[in-house]
Design a protein around this motif. Structure first.
Motif, PDB file in Angstrom:
ATOM      1  N   ASN A   1      -2.202  -4.838  -0.649  1.00 46.27           N
ATOM      2  CA  ASN A   1      -0.844  -4.376  -0.403  1.00 46.27           C
ATOM      3  C   ASN A   1      -0.676  -3.891   1.036  1.00 46.27           C
ATOM      4  O   ASN A   1      -1.583  -3.303   1.602  1.00 46.27           O
ATOM      5  CB  ASN A   1      -0.578  -3.179  -1.340  1.00 46.27           C
ATOM      6  CG  ASN A   1       0.659  -3.400  -2.152  1.00 46.27           C
ATOM      7  OD1 ASN A   1       1.499  -4.226  -1.803  1.00 46.27           O
ATOM      8  ND2 ASN A   1       0.788  -2.668  -3.235  1.00 46.27           N
TER       9      ASN A   1
ATOM     10  N   ARG B   1       0.904  -1.374   2.257  1.00 44.03           N
ATOM     11  CA  ARG B   1       0.727   0.068   2.485  1.00 44.03           C
ATOM     12  C   ARG B   1      -0.755   0.450   2.504  1.00 44.03           C
ATOM     13  O   ARG B   1      -1.158   1.344   3.244  1.00 44.03           O
ATOM     14  CB  ARG B   1       1.486   0.892   1.442  1.00 44.03           C
ATOM     15  CG  ARG B   1       1.067   0.636   0.014  1.00 44.03           C
ATOM     16  CD  ARG B   1       1.893   1.441  -1.002  1.00 44.03           C
ATOM     17  NE  ARG B   1       1.210   1.397  -2.304  1.00 44.03           N
ATOM     18  CZ  ARG B   1       1.293   2.326  -3.220  1.00 44.03           C
ATOM     19  NH1 ARG B   1       2.034   3.386  -3.016  1.00 44.03           N
ATOM     20  NH2 ARG B   1       0.637   2.217  -4.354  1.00 44.03           N
ATOM     21  N   VAL B   2      -1.573  -0.249   1.722  1.00 40.37           N
ATOM     22  CA  VAL B   2      -3.011   0.034   1.705  1.00 40.37           C
ATOM     23  C   VAL B   2      -3.658  -0.486   2.997  1.00 40.37           C
ATOM     24  O   VAL B   2      -4.474   0.215   3.614  1.00 40.37           O
ATOM     25  CB  VAL B   2      -3.665  -0.576   0.450  1.00 40.37           C
ATOM     26  CG1 VAL B   2      -5.188  -0.483   0.527  1.00 40.37           C
ATOM     27  CG2 VAL B   2      -3.150   0.144  -0.795  1.00 40.37           C
TER      28      VAL B   2
ATOM     29  N   TYR C   1      -2.942   1.881   5.690  1.00 39.61           N
ATOM     30  CA  TYR C   1      -3.769   3.099   5.590  1.00 39.61           C
ATOM     31  C   TYR C   1      -5.155   2.838   6.193  1.00 39.61           C
ATOM     32  O   TYR C   1      -5.716   3.685   6.888  1.00 39.61           O
ATOM     33  CB  TYR C   1      -3.880   3.519   4.124  1.00 39.61           C
ATOM     34  CG  TYR C   1      -4.496   4.891   3.926  1.00 39.61           C
ATOM     35  CD1 TYR C   1      -3.692   6.010   3.724  1.00 39.61           C
ATOM     36  CD2 TYR C   1      -5.879   5.078   3.936  1.00 39.61           C
ATOM     37  CE1 TYR C   1      -4.249   7.282   3.540  1.00 39.61           C
ATOM     38  CE2 TYR C   1      -6.444   6.338   3.755  1.00 39.61           C
ATOM     39  CZ  TYR C   1      -5.623   7.431   3.557  1.00 39.61           C
ATOM     40  OH  TYR C   1      -6.181   8.682   3.380  1.00 39.61           O
ATOM     41  N   LEU C   2      -5.685   1.647   5.911  1.00 37.61           N
ATOM     42  CA  LEU C   2      -7.030   1.314   6.412  1.00 37.61           C
ATOM     43  C   LEU C   2      -7.059   1.314   7.941  1.00 37.61           C
ATOM     44  O   LEU C   2      -7.937   1.916   8.563  1.00 37.61           O
ATOM     45  CB  LEU C   2      -7.482  -0.052   5.897  1.00 37.61           C
ATOM     46  CG  LEU C   2      -7.712  -0.197   4.392  1.00 37.61           C
ATOM     47  CD1 LEU C   2      -8.063  -1.640   4.055  1.00 37.61           C
ATOM     48  CD2 LEU C   2      -8.828   0.734   3.900  1.00 37.61           C
TER      49      LEU C   2
ATOM     50  N   LEU D   1      -6.809   2.036  -7.069  1.00 37.85           N
ATOM     51  CA  LEU D   1      -7.247   2.676  -5.827  1.00 37.85           C
ATOM     52  C   LEU D   1      -8.192   3.849  -6.077  1.00 37.85           C
ATOM     53  O   LEU D   1      -8.767   4.407  -5.156  1.00 37.85           O
ATOM     54  CB  LEU D   1      -6.020   3.115  -5.014  1.00 37.85           C
ATOM     55  CG  LEU D   1      -5.101   1.945  -4.627  1.00 37.85           C
ATOM     56  CD1 LEU D   1      -3.775   2.440  -4.081  1.00 37.85           C
ATOM     57  CD2 LEU D   1      -5.773   1.041  -3.597  1.00 37.85           C
TER      58      LEU D   1
ATOM     59  N   LEU E   1     -17.929   1.450   3.928  1.00 31.60           N
ATOM     60  CA  LEU E   1     -17.155   1.970   5.051  1.00 31.60           C
ATOM     61  C   LEU E   1     -17.728   3.275   5.604  1.00 31.60           C
ATOM     62  O   LEU E   1     -17.288   3.765   6.644  1.00 31.60           O
ATOM     63  CB  LEU E   1     -15.689   2.177   4.647  1.00 31.60           C
ATOM     64  CG  LEU E   1     -14.897   0.899   4.344  1.00 31.60           C
ATOM     65  CD1 LEU E   1     -13.459   1.231   3.950  1.00 31.60           C
ATOM     66  CD2 LEU E   1     -14.893  -0.040   5.560  1.00 31.60           C
TER      67      LEU E   1
ATOM     68  N   TRP F   1      -7.960  10.010   0.663  1.00 31.36           N
ATOM     69  CA  TRP F   1      -7.537   8.714   0.080  1.00 31.36           C
ATOM     70  C   TRP F   1      -7.031   8.932  -1.346  1.00 31.36           C
ATOM     71  O   TRP F   1      -5.930   8.482  -1.709  1.00 31.36           O
ATOM     72  CB  TRP F   1      -8.741   7.760   0.108  1.00 31.36           C
ATOM     73  CG  TRP F   1      -8.643   6.515  -0.706  1.00 31.36           C
ATOM     74  CD1 TRP F   1      -8.898   6.385  -2.047  1.00 31.36           C
ATOM     75  CD2 TRP F   1      -8.277   5.199  -0.247  1.00 31.36           C
ATOM     76  NE1 TRP F   1      -8.735   5.084  -2.444  1.00 31.36           N
ATOM     77  CE2 TRP F   1      -8.348   4.326  -1.356  1.00 31.36           C
ATOM     78  CE3 TRP F   1      -7.911   4.679   0.993  1.00 31.36           C
ATOM     79  CZ2 TRP F   1      -8.054   2.967  -1.261  1.00 31.36           C
ATOM     80  CZ3 TRP F   1      -7.626   3.312   1.082  1.00 31.36           C
ATOM     81  CH2 TRP F   1      -7.689   2.477  -0.030  1.00 31.36           C
TER      82      TRP F   1
ATOM     83  N   ARG G   1      -3.740  10.873  -1.419  1.00 33.65           N
ATOM     84  CA  ARG G   1      -2.604  10.053  -1.004  1.00 33.65           C
ATOM     85  C   ARG G   1      -2.096   9.184  -2.144  1.00 33.65           C
ATOM     86  O   ARG G   1      -0.914   9.201  -2.493  1.00 33.65           O
ATOM     87  CB  ARG G   1      -3.008   9.181   0.195  1.00 33.65           C
ATOM     88  CG  ARG G   1      -2.067   8.050   0.511  1.00 33.65           C
ATOM     89  CD  ARG G   1      -0.699   8.549   1.008  1.00 33.65           C
ATOM     90  NE  ARG G   1       0.277   7.461   1.025  1.00 33.65           N
ATOM     91  CZ  ARG G   1       0.432   6.612   2.040  1.00 33.65           C
ATOM     92  NH1 ARG G   1      -0.285   6.758   3.130  1.00 33.65           N
ATOM     93  NH2 ARG G   1       1.322   5.639   1.984  1.00 33.65           N
ATOM     94  N   TRP G   2      -2.977   8.415  -2.765  1.00 38.16           N
ATOM     95  CA  TRP G   2      -2.516   7.417  -3.741  1.00 38.16           C
ATOM     96  C   TRP G   2      -2.209   8.025  -5.102  1.00 38.16           C
ATOM     97  O   TRP G   2      -1.270   7.601  -5.782  1.00 38.16           O
ATOM     98  CB  TRP G   2      -3.533   6.273  -3.858  1.00 38.16           C
ATOM     99  CG  TRP G   2      -3.813   5.635  -2.529  1.00 38.16           C
ATOM    100  CD1 TRP G   2      -5.009   5.576  -1.886  1.00 38.16           C
ATOM    101  CD2 TRP G   2      -2.857   4.996  -1.651  1.00 38.16           C
ATOM    102  NE1 TRP G   2      -4.869   4.945  -0.676  1.00 38.16           N
ATOM    103  CE2 TRP G   2      -3.565   4.575  -0.503  1.00 38.16           C
ATOM    104  CE3 TRP G   2      -1.489   4.741  -1.727  1.00 38.16           C
ATOM    105  CZ2 TRP G   2      -2.938   3.907   0.558  1.00 38.16           C
ATOM    106  CZ3 TRP G   2      -0.866   4.082  -0.669  1.00 38.16           C
ATOM    107  CH2 TRP G   2      -1.587   3.676   0.452  1.00 38.16           C
TER     108      TRP G   2
END
Lengths: 214, 214
Positions: free
Chosen positions: A109, A111-112, A115-116, B107, B120, B130, B133-134
């Motif tokens: 998506n 929005r994801v 964010y990354l 997520l 990561l 993270w 946020r989601w």
């Protein structure tokens, strides 16, 4: 009926395929995702989540989430059904669609991805590795589900396209866009080719939308 | 019927609530997610995606994806329906459920959190940001959908619990577990309290499962 979508949104693309299969022509209201139009107060009053797609019925009811819109469409426009009448086959069609809608699509998506690269400060290579991991993983899961079928068929679950195909085609389109290989997945490749030969799928493609931008 | 799940998996939790509402008692086959048992070849032969839950019917059909299992259950066990008979209300119930299943839950999935801290190399603070946020974003979207209802009701969409409540309760449980506040969201708090008072929900809670670990 009014349909709020965006040419490149794969959940909008799913709905467009179903509208075409059903012969339904909602009035199209483009929402420019890249420009952030989904955050406009007028659109968020319709969909508090600020995501596409949204459908406003002739009675003024607002429906959100592509799979919910597709099920509503199938229930209220039963011509050219997109779900089998057999409960187990329906469950397999829905399960396949949800592998894409609940496990793959959310991770690609806009929005994801923002964010990354924004909040997390990842570079393009790390973003591409993220996409490759989840998209490829999802396509392999879909391939496994198709390989498991008792009977092979032209489309995912039968001789006519349905919910699973409606979700698969936009996902393969995204894979192509993000450079994720799938040619080594024979069942997916065959279903994708079969769908692409149908006008309902071709007419729904991003490049054929009025809001298309190269 | 055999049900493959894990006490803390929120998609397993959804199915358990529905089994209880319907009075269905499948044989429980625990799959230890934290230990990676979902990657065992025997389980992947059932579900090529290697994710929970999976249901094997009395006829030996394997069903995956919680929302597909819930719809199958409702179609084959129509007592105590979890979806309205009205197509628009059904679409709203499904749309709400999918906000959680397609936008929030993916997520916070174990495999995604592992990617964040593993591949990561994010630290715990970045992982928590993270999640905040989601999860918060999703709960606010759910609150907005409940506030939009024409008529307020004890449960998400009516006076009996249904698909939306079945998805909301495990998501609120996850919010509690991850320390995400929701007490300022009055509609969600009220529905959550109403559901918690029912034995079908209580019996399905992670702490009441045979594979529970503190």
């Amino acid at each position: 009926m009014e349909f709020y979508g965006y040419f490149r949104s794969s959940s909008s693309y799913r709905c467009r395929i179903a509208f075409n299969l059903k012969g339904v022509e909602p009035h199209f209201r483009p929402v420019h995702l890249k420009n952030g139009a989904q955050h406009d107060p007028a659109f968020k009053a319709l969909n508090p989540q600020g995501l596409l797609p949204a459908l406003v019925t002739d009675e003024g009811d607002v429906l959100i989430q592509s799979l919910a819109i597709l099920e509503w469409l199938d229930e209220t426009h039963p011509n050219t059904p997109i779900l089998s009448k057999n409960p187990v086959t329906r469950a397999k069609e829905r399960g396949f669609a949800q592998v894409i809608a609940c496990e793959v699509h959310p991770l690609q998506n806009l929005r994801v991805l923002k964010y990354l690269t924004g909040d997390l400060g990842l570079d393009e290579a790390a973003k591409d590795a993220w996409l490759a991991r989840w998209l490829r993983d999802g396509l392999e899961a879909c391939e496994g589900l198709l390989a498991q079928r008792d009977e092979q068929s032209e489309f995912c679950f039968g001789d006519t396209p349905g919910l699973a195909d409606i979700c698969l085609v936009p996902q393969v389109f995204s894979a192509e866009r993000f450079g994720i290989p799938y040619a080594d997945l024979p069942h997916i490749s065959a279903v994708y080719a079969a769908c692409q030969s149908l006008s309902a799928f071709d007419k729904a493609a991003p490049k054929n939308q009025p809001d298309f931008e190269a």
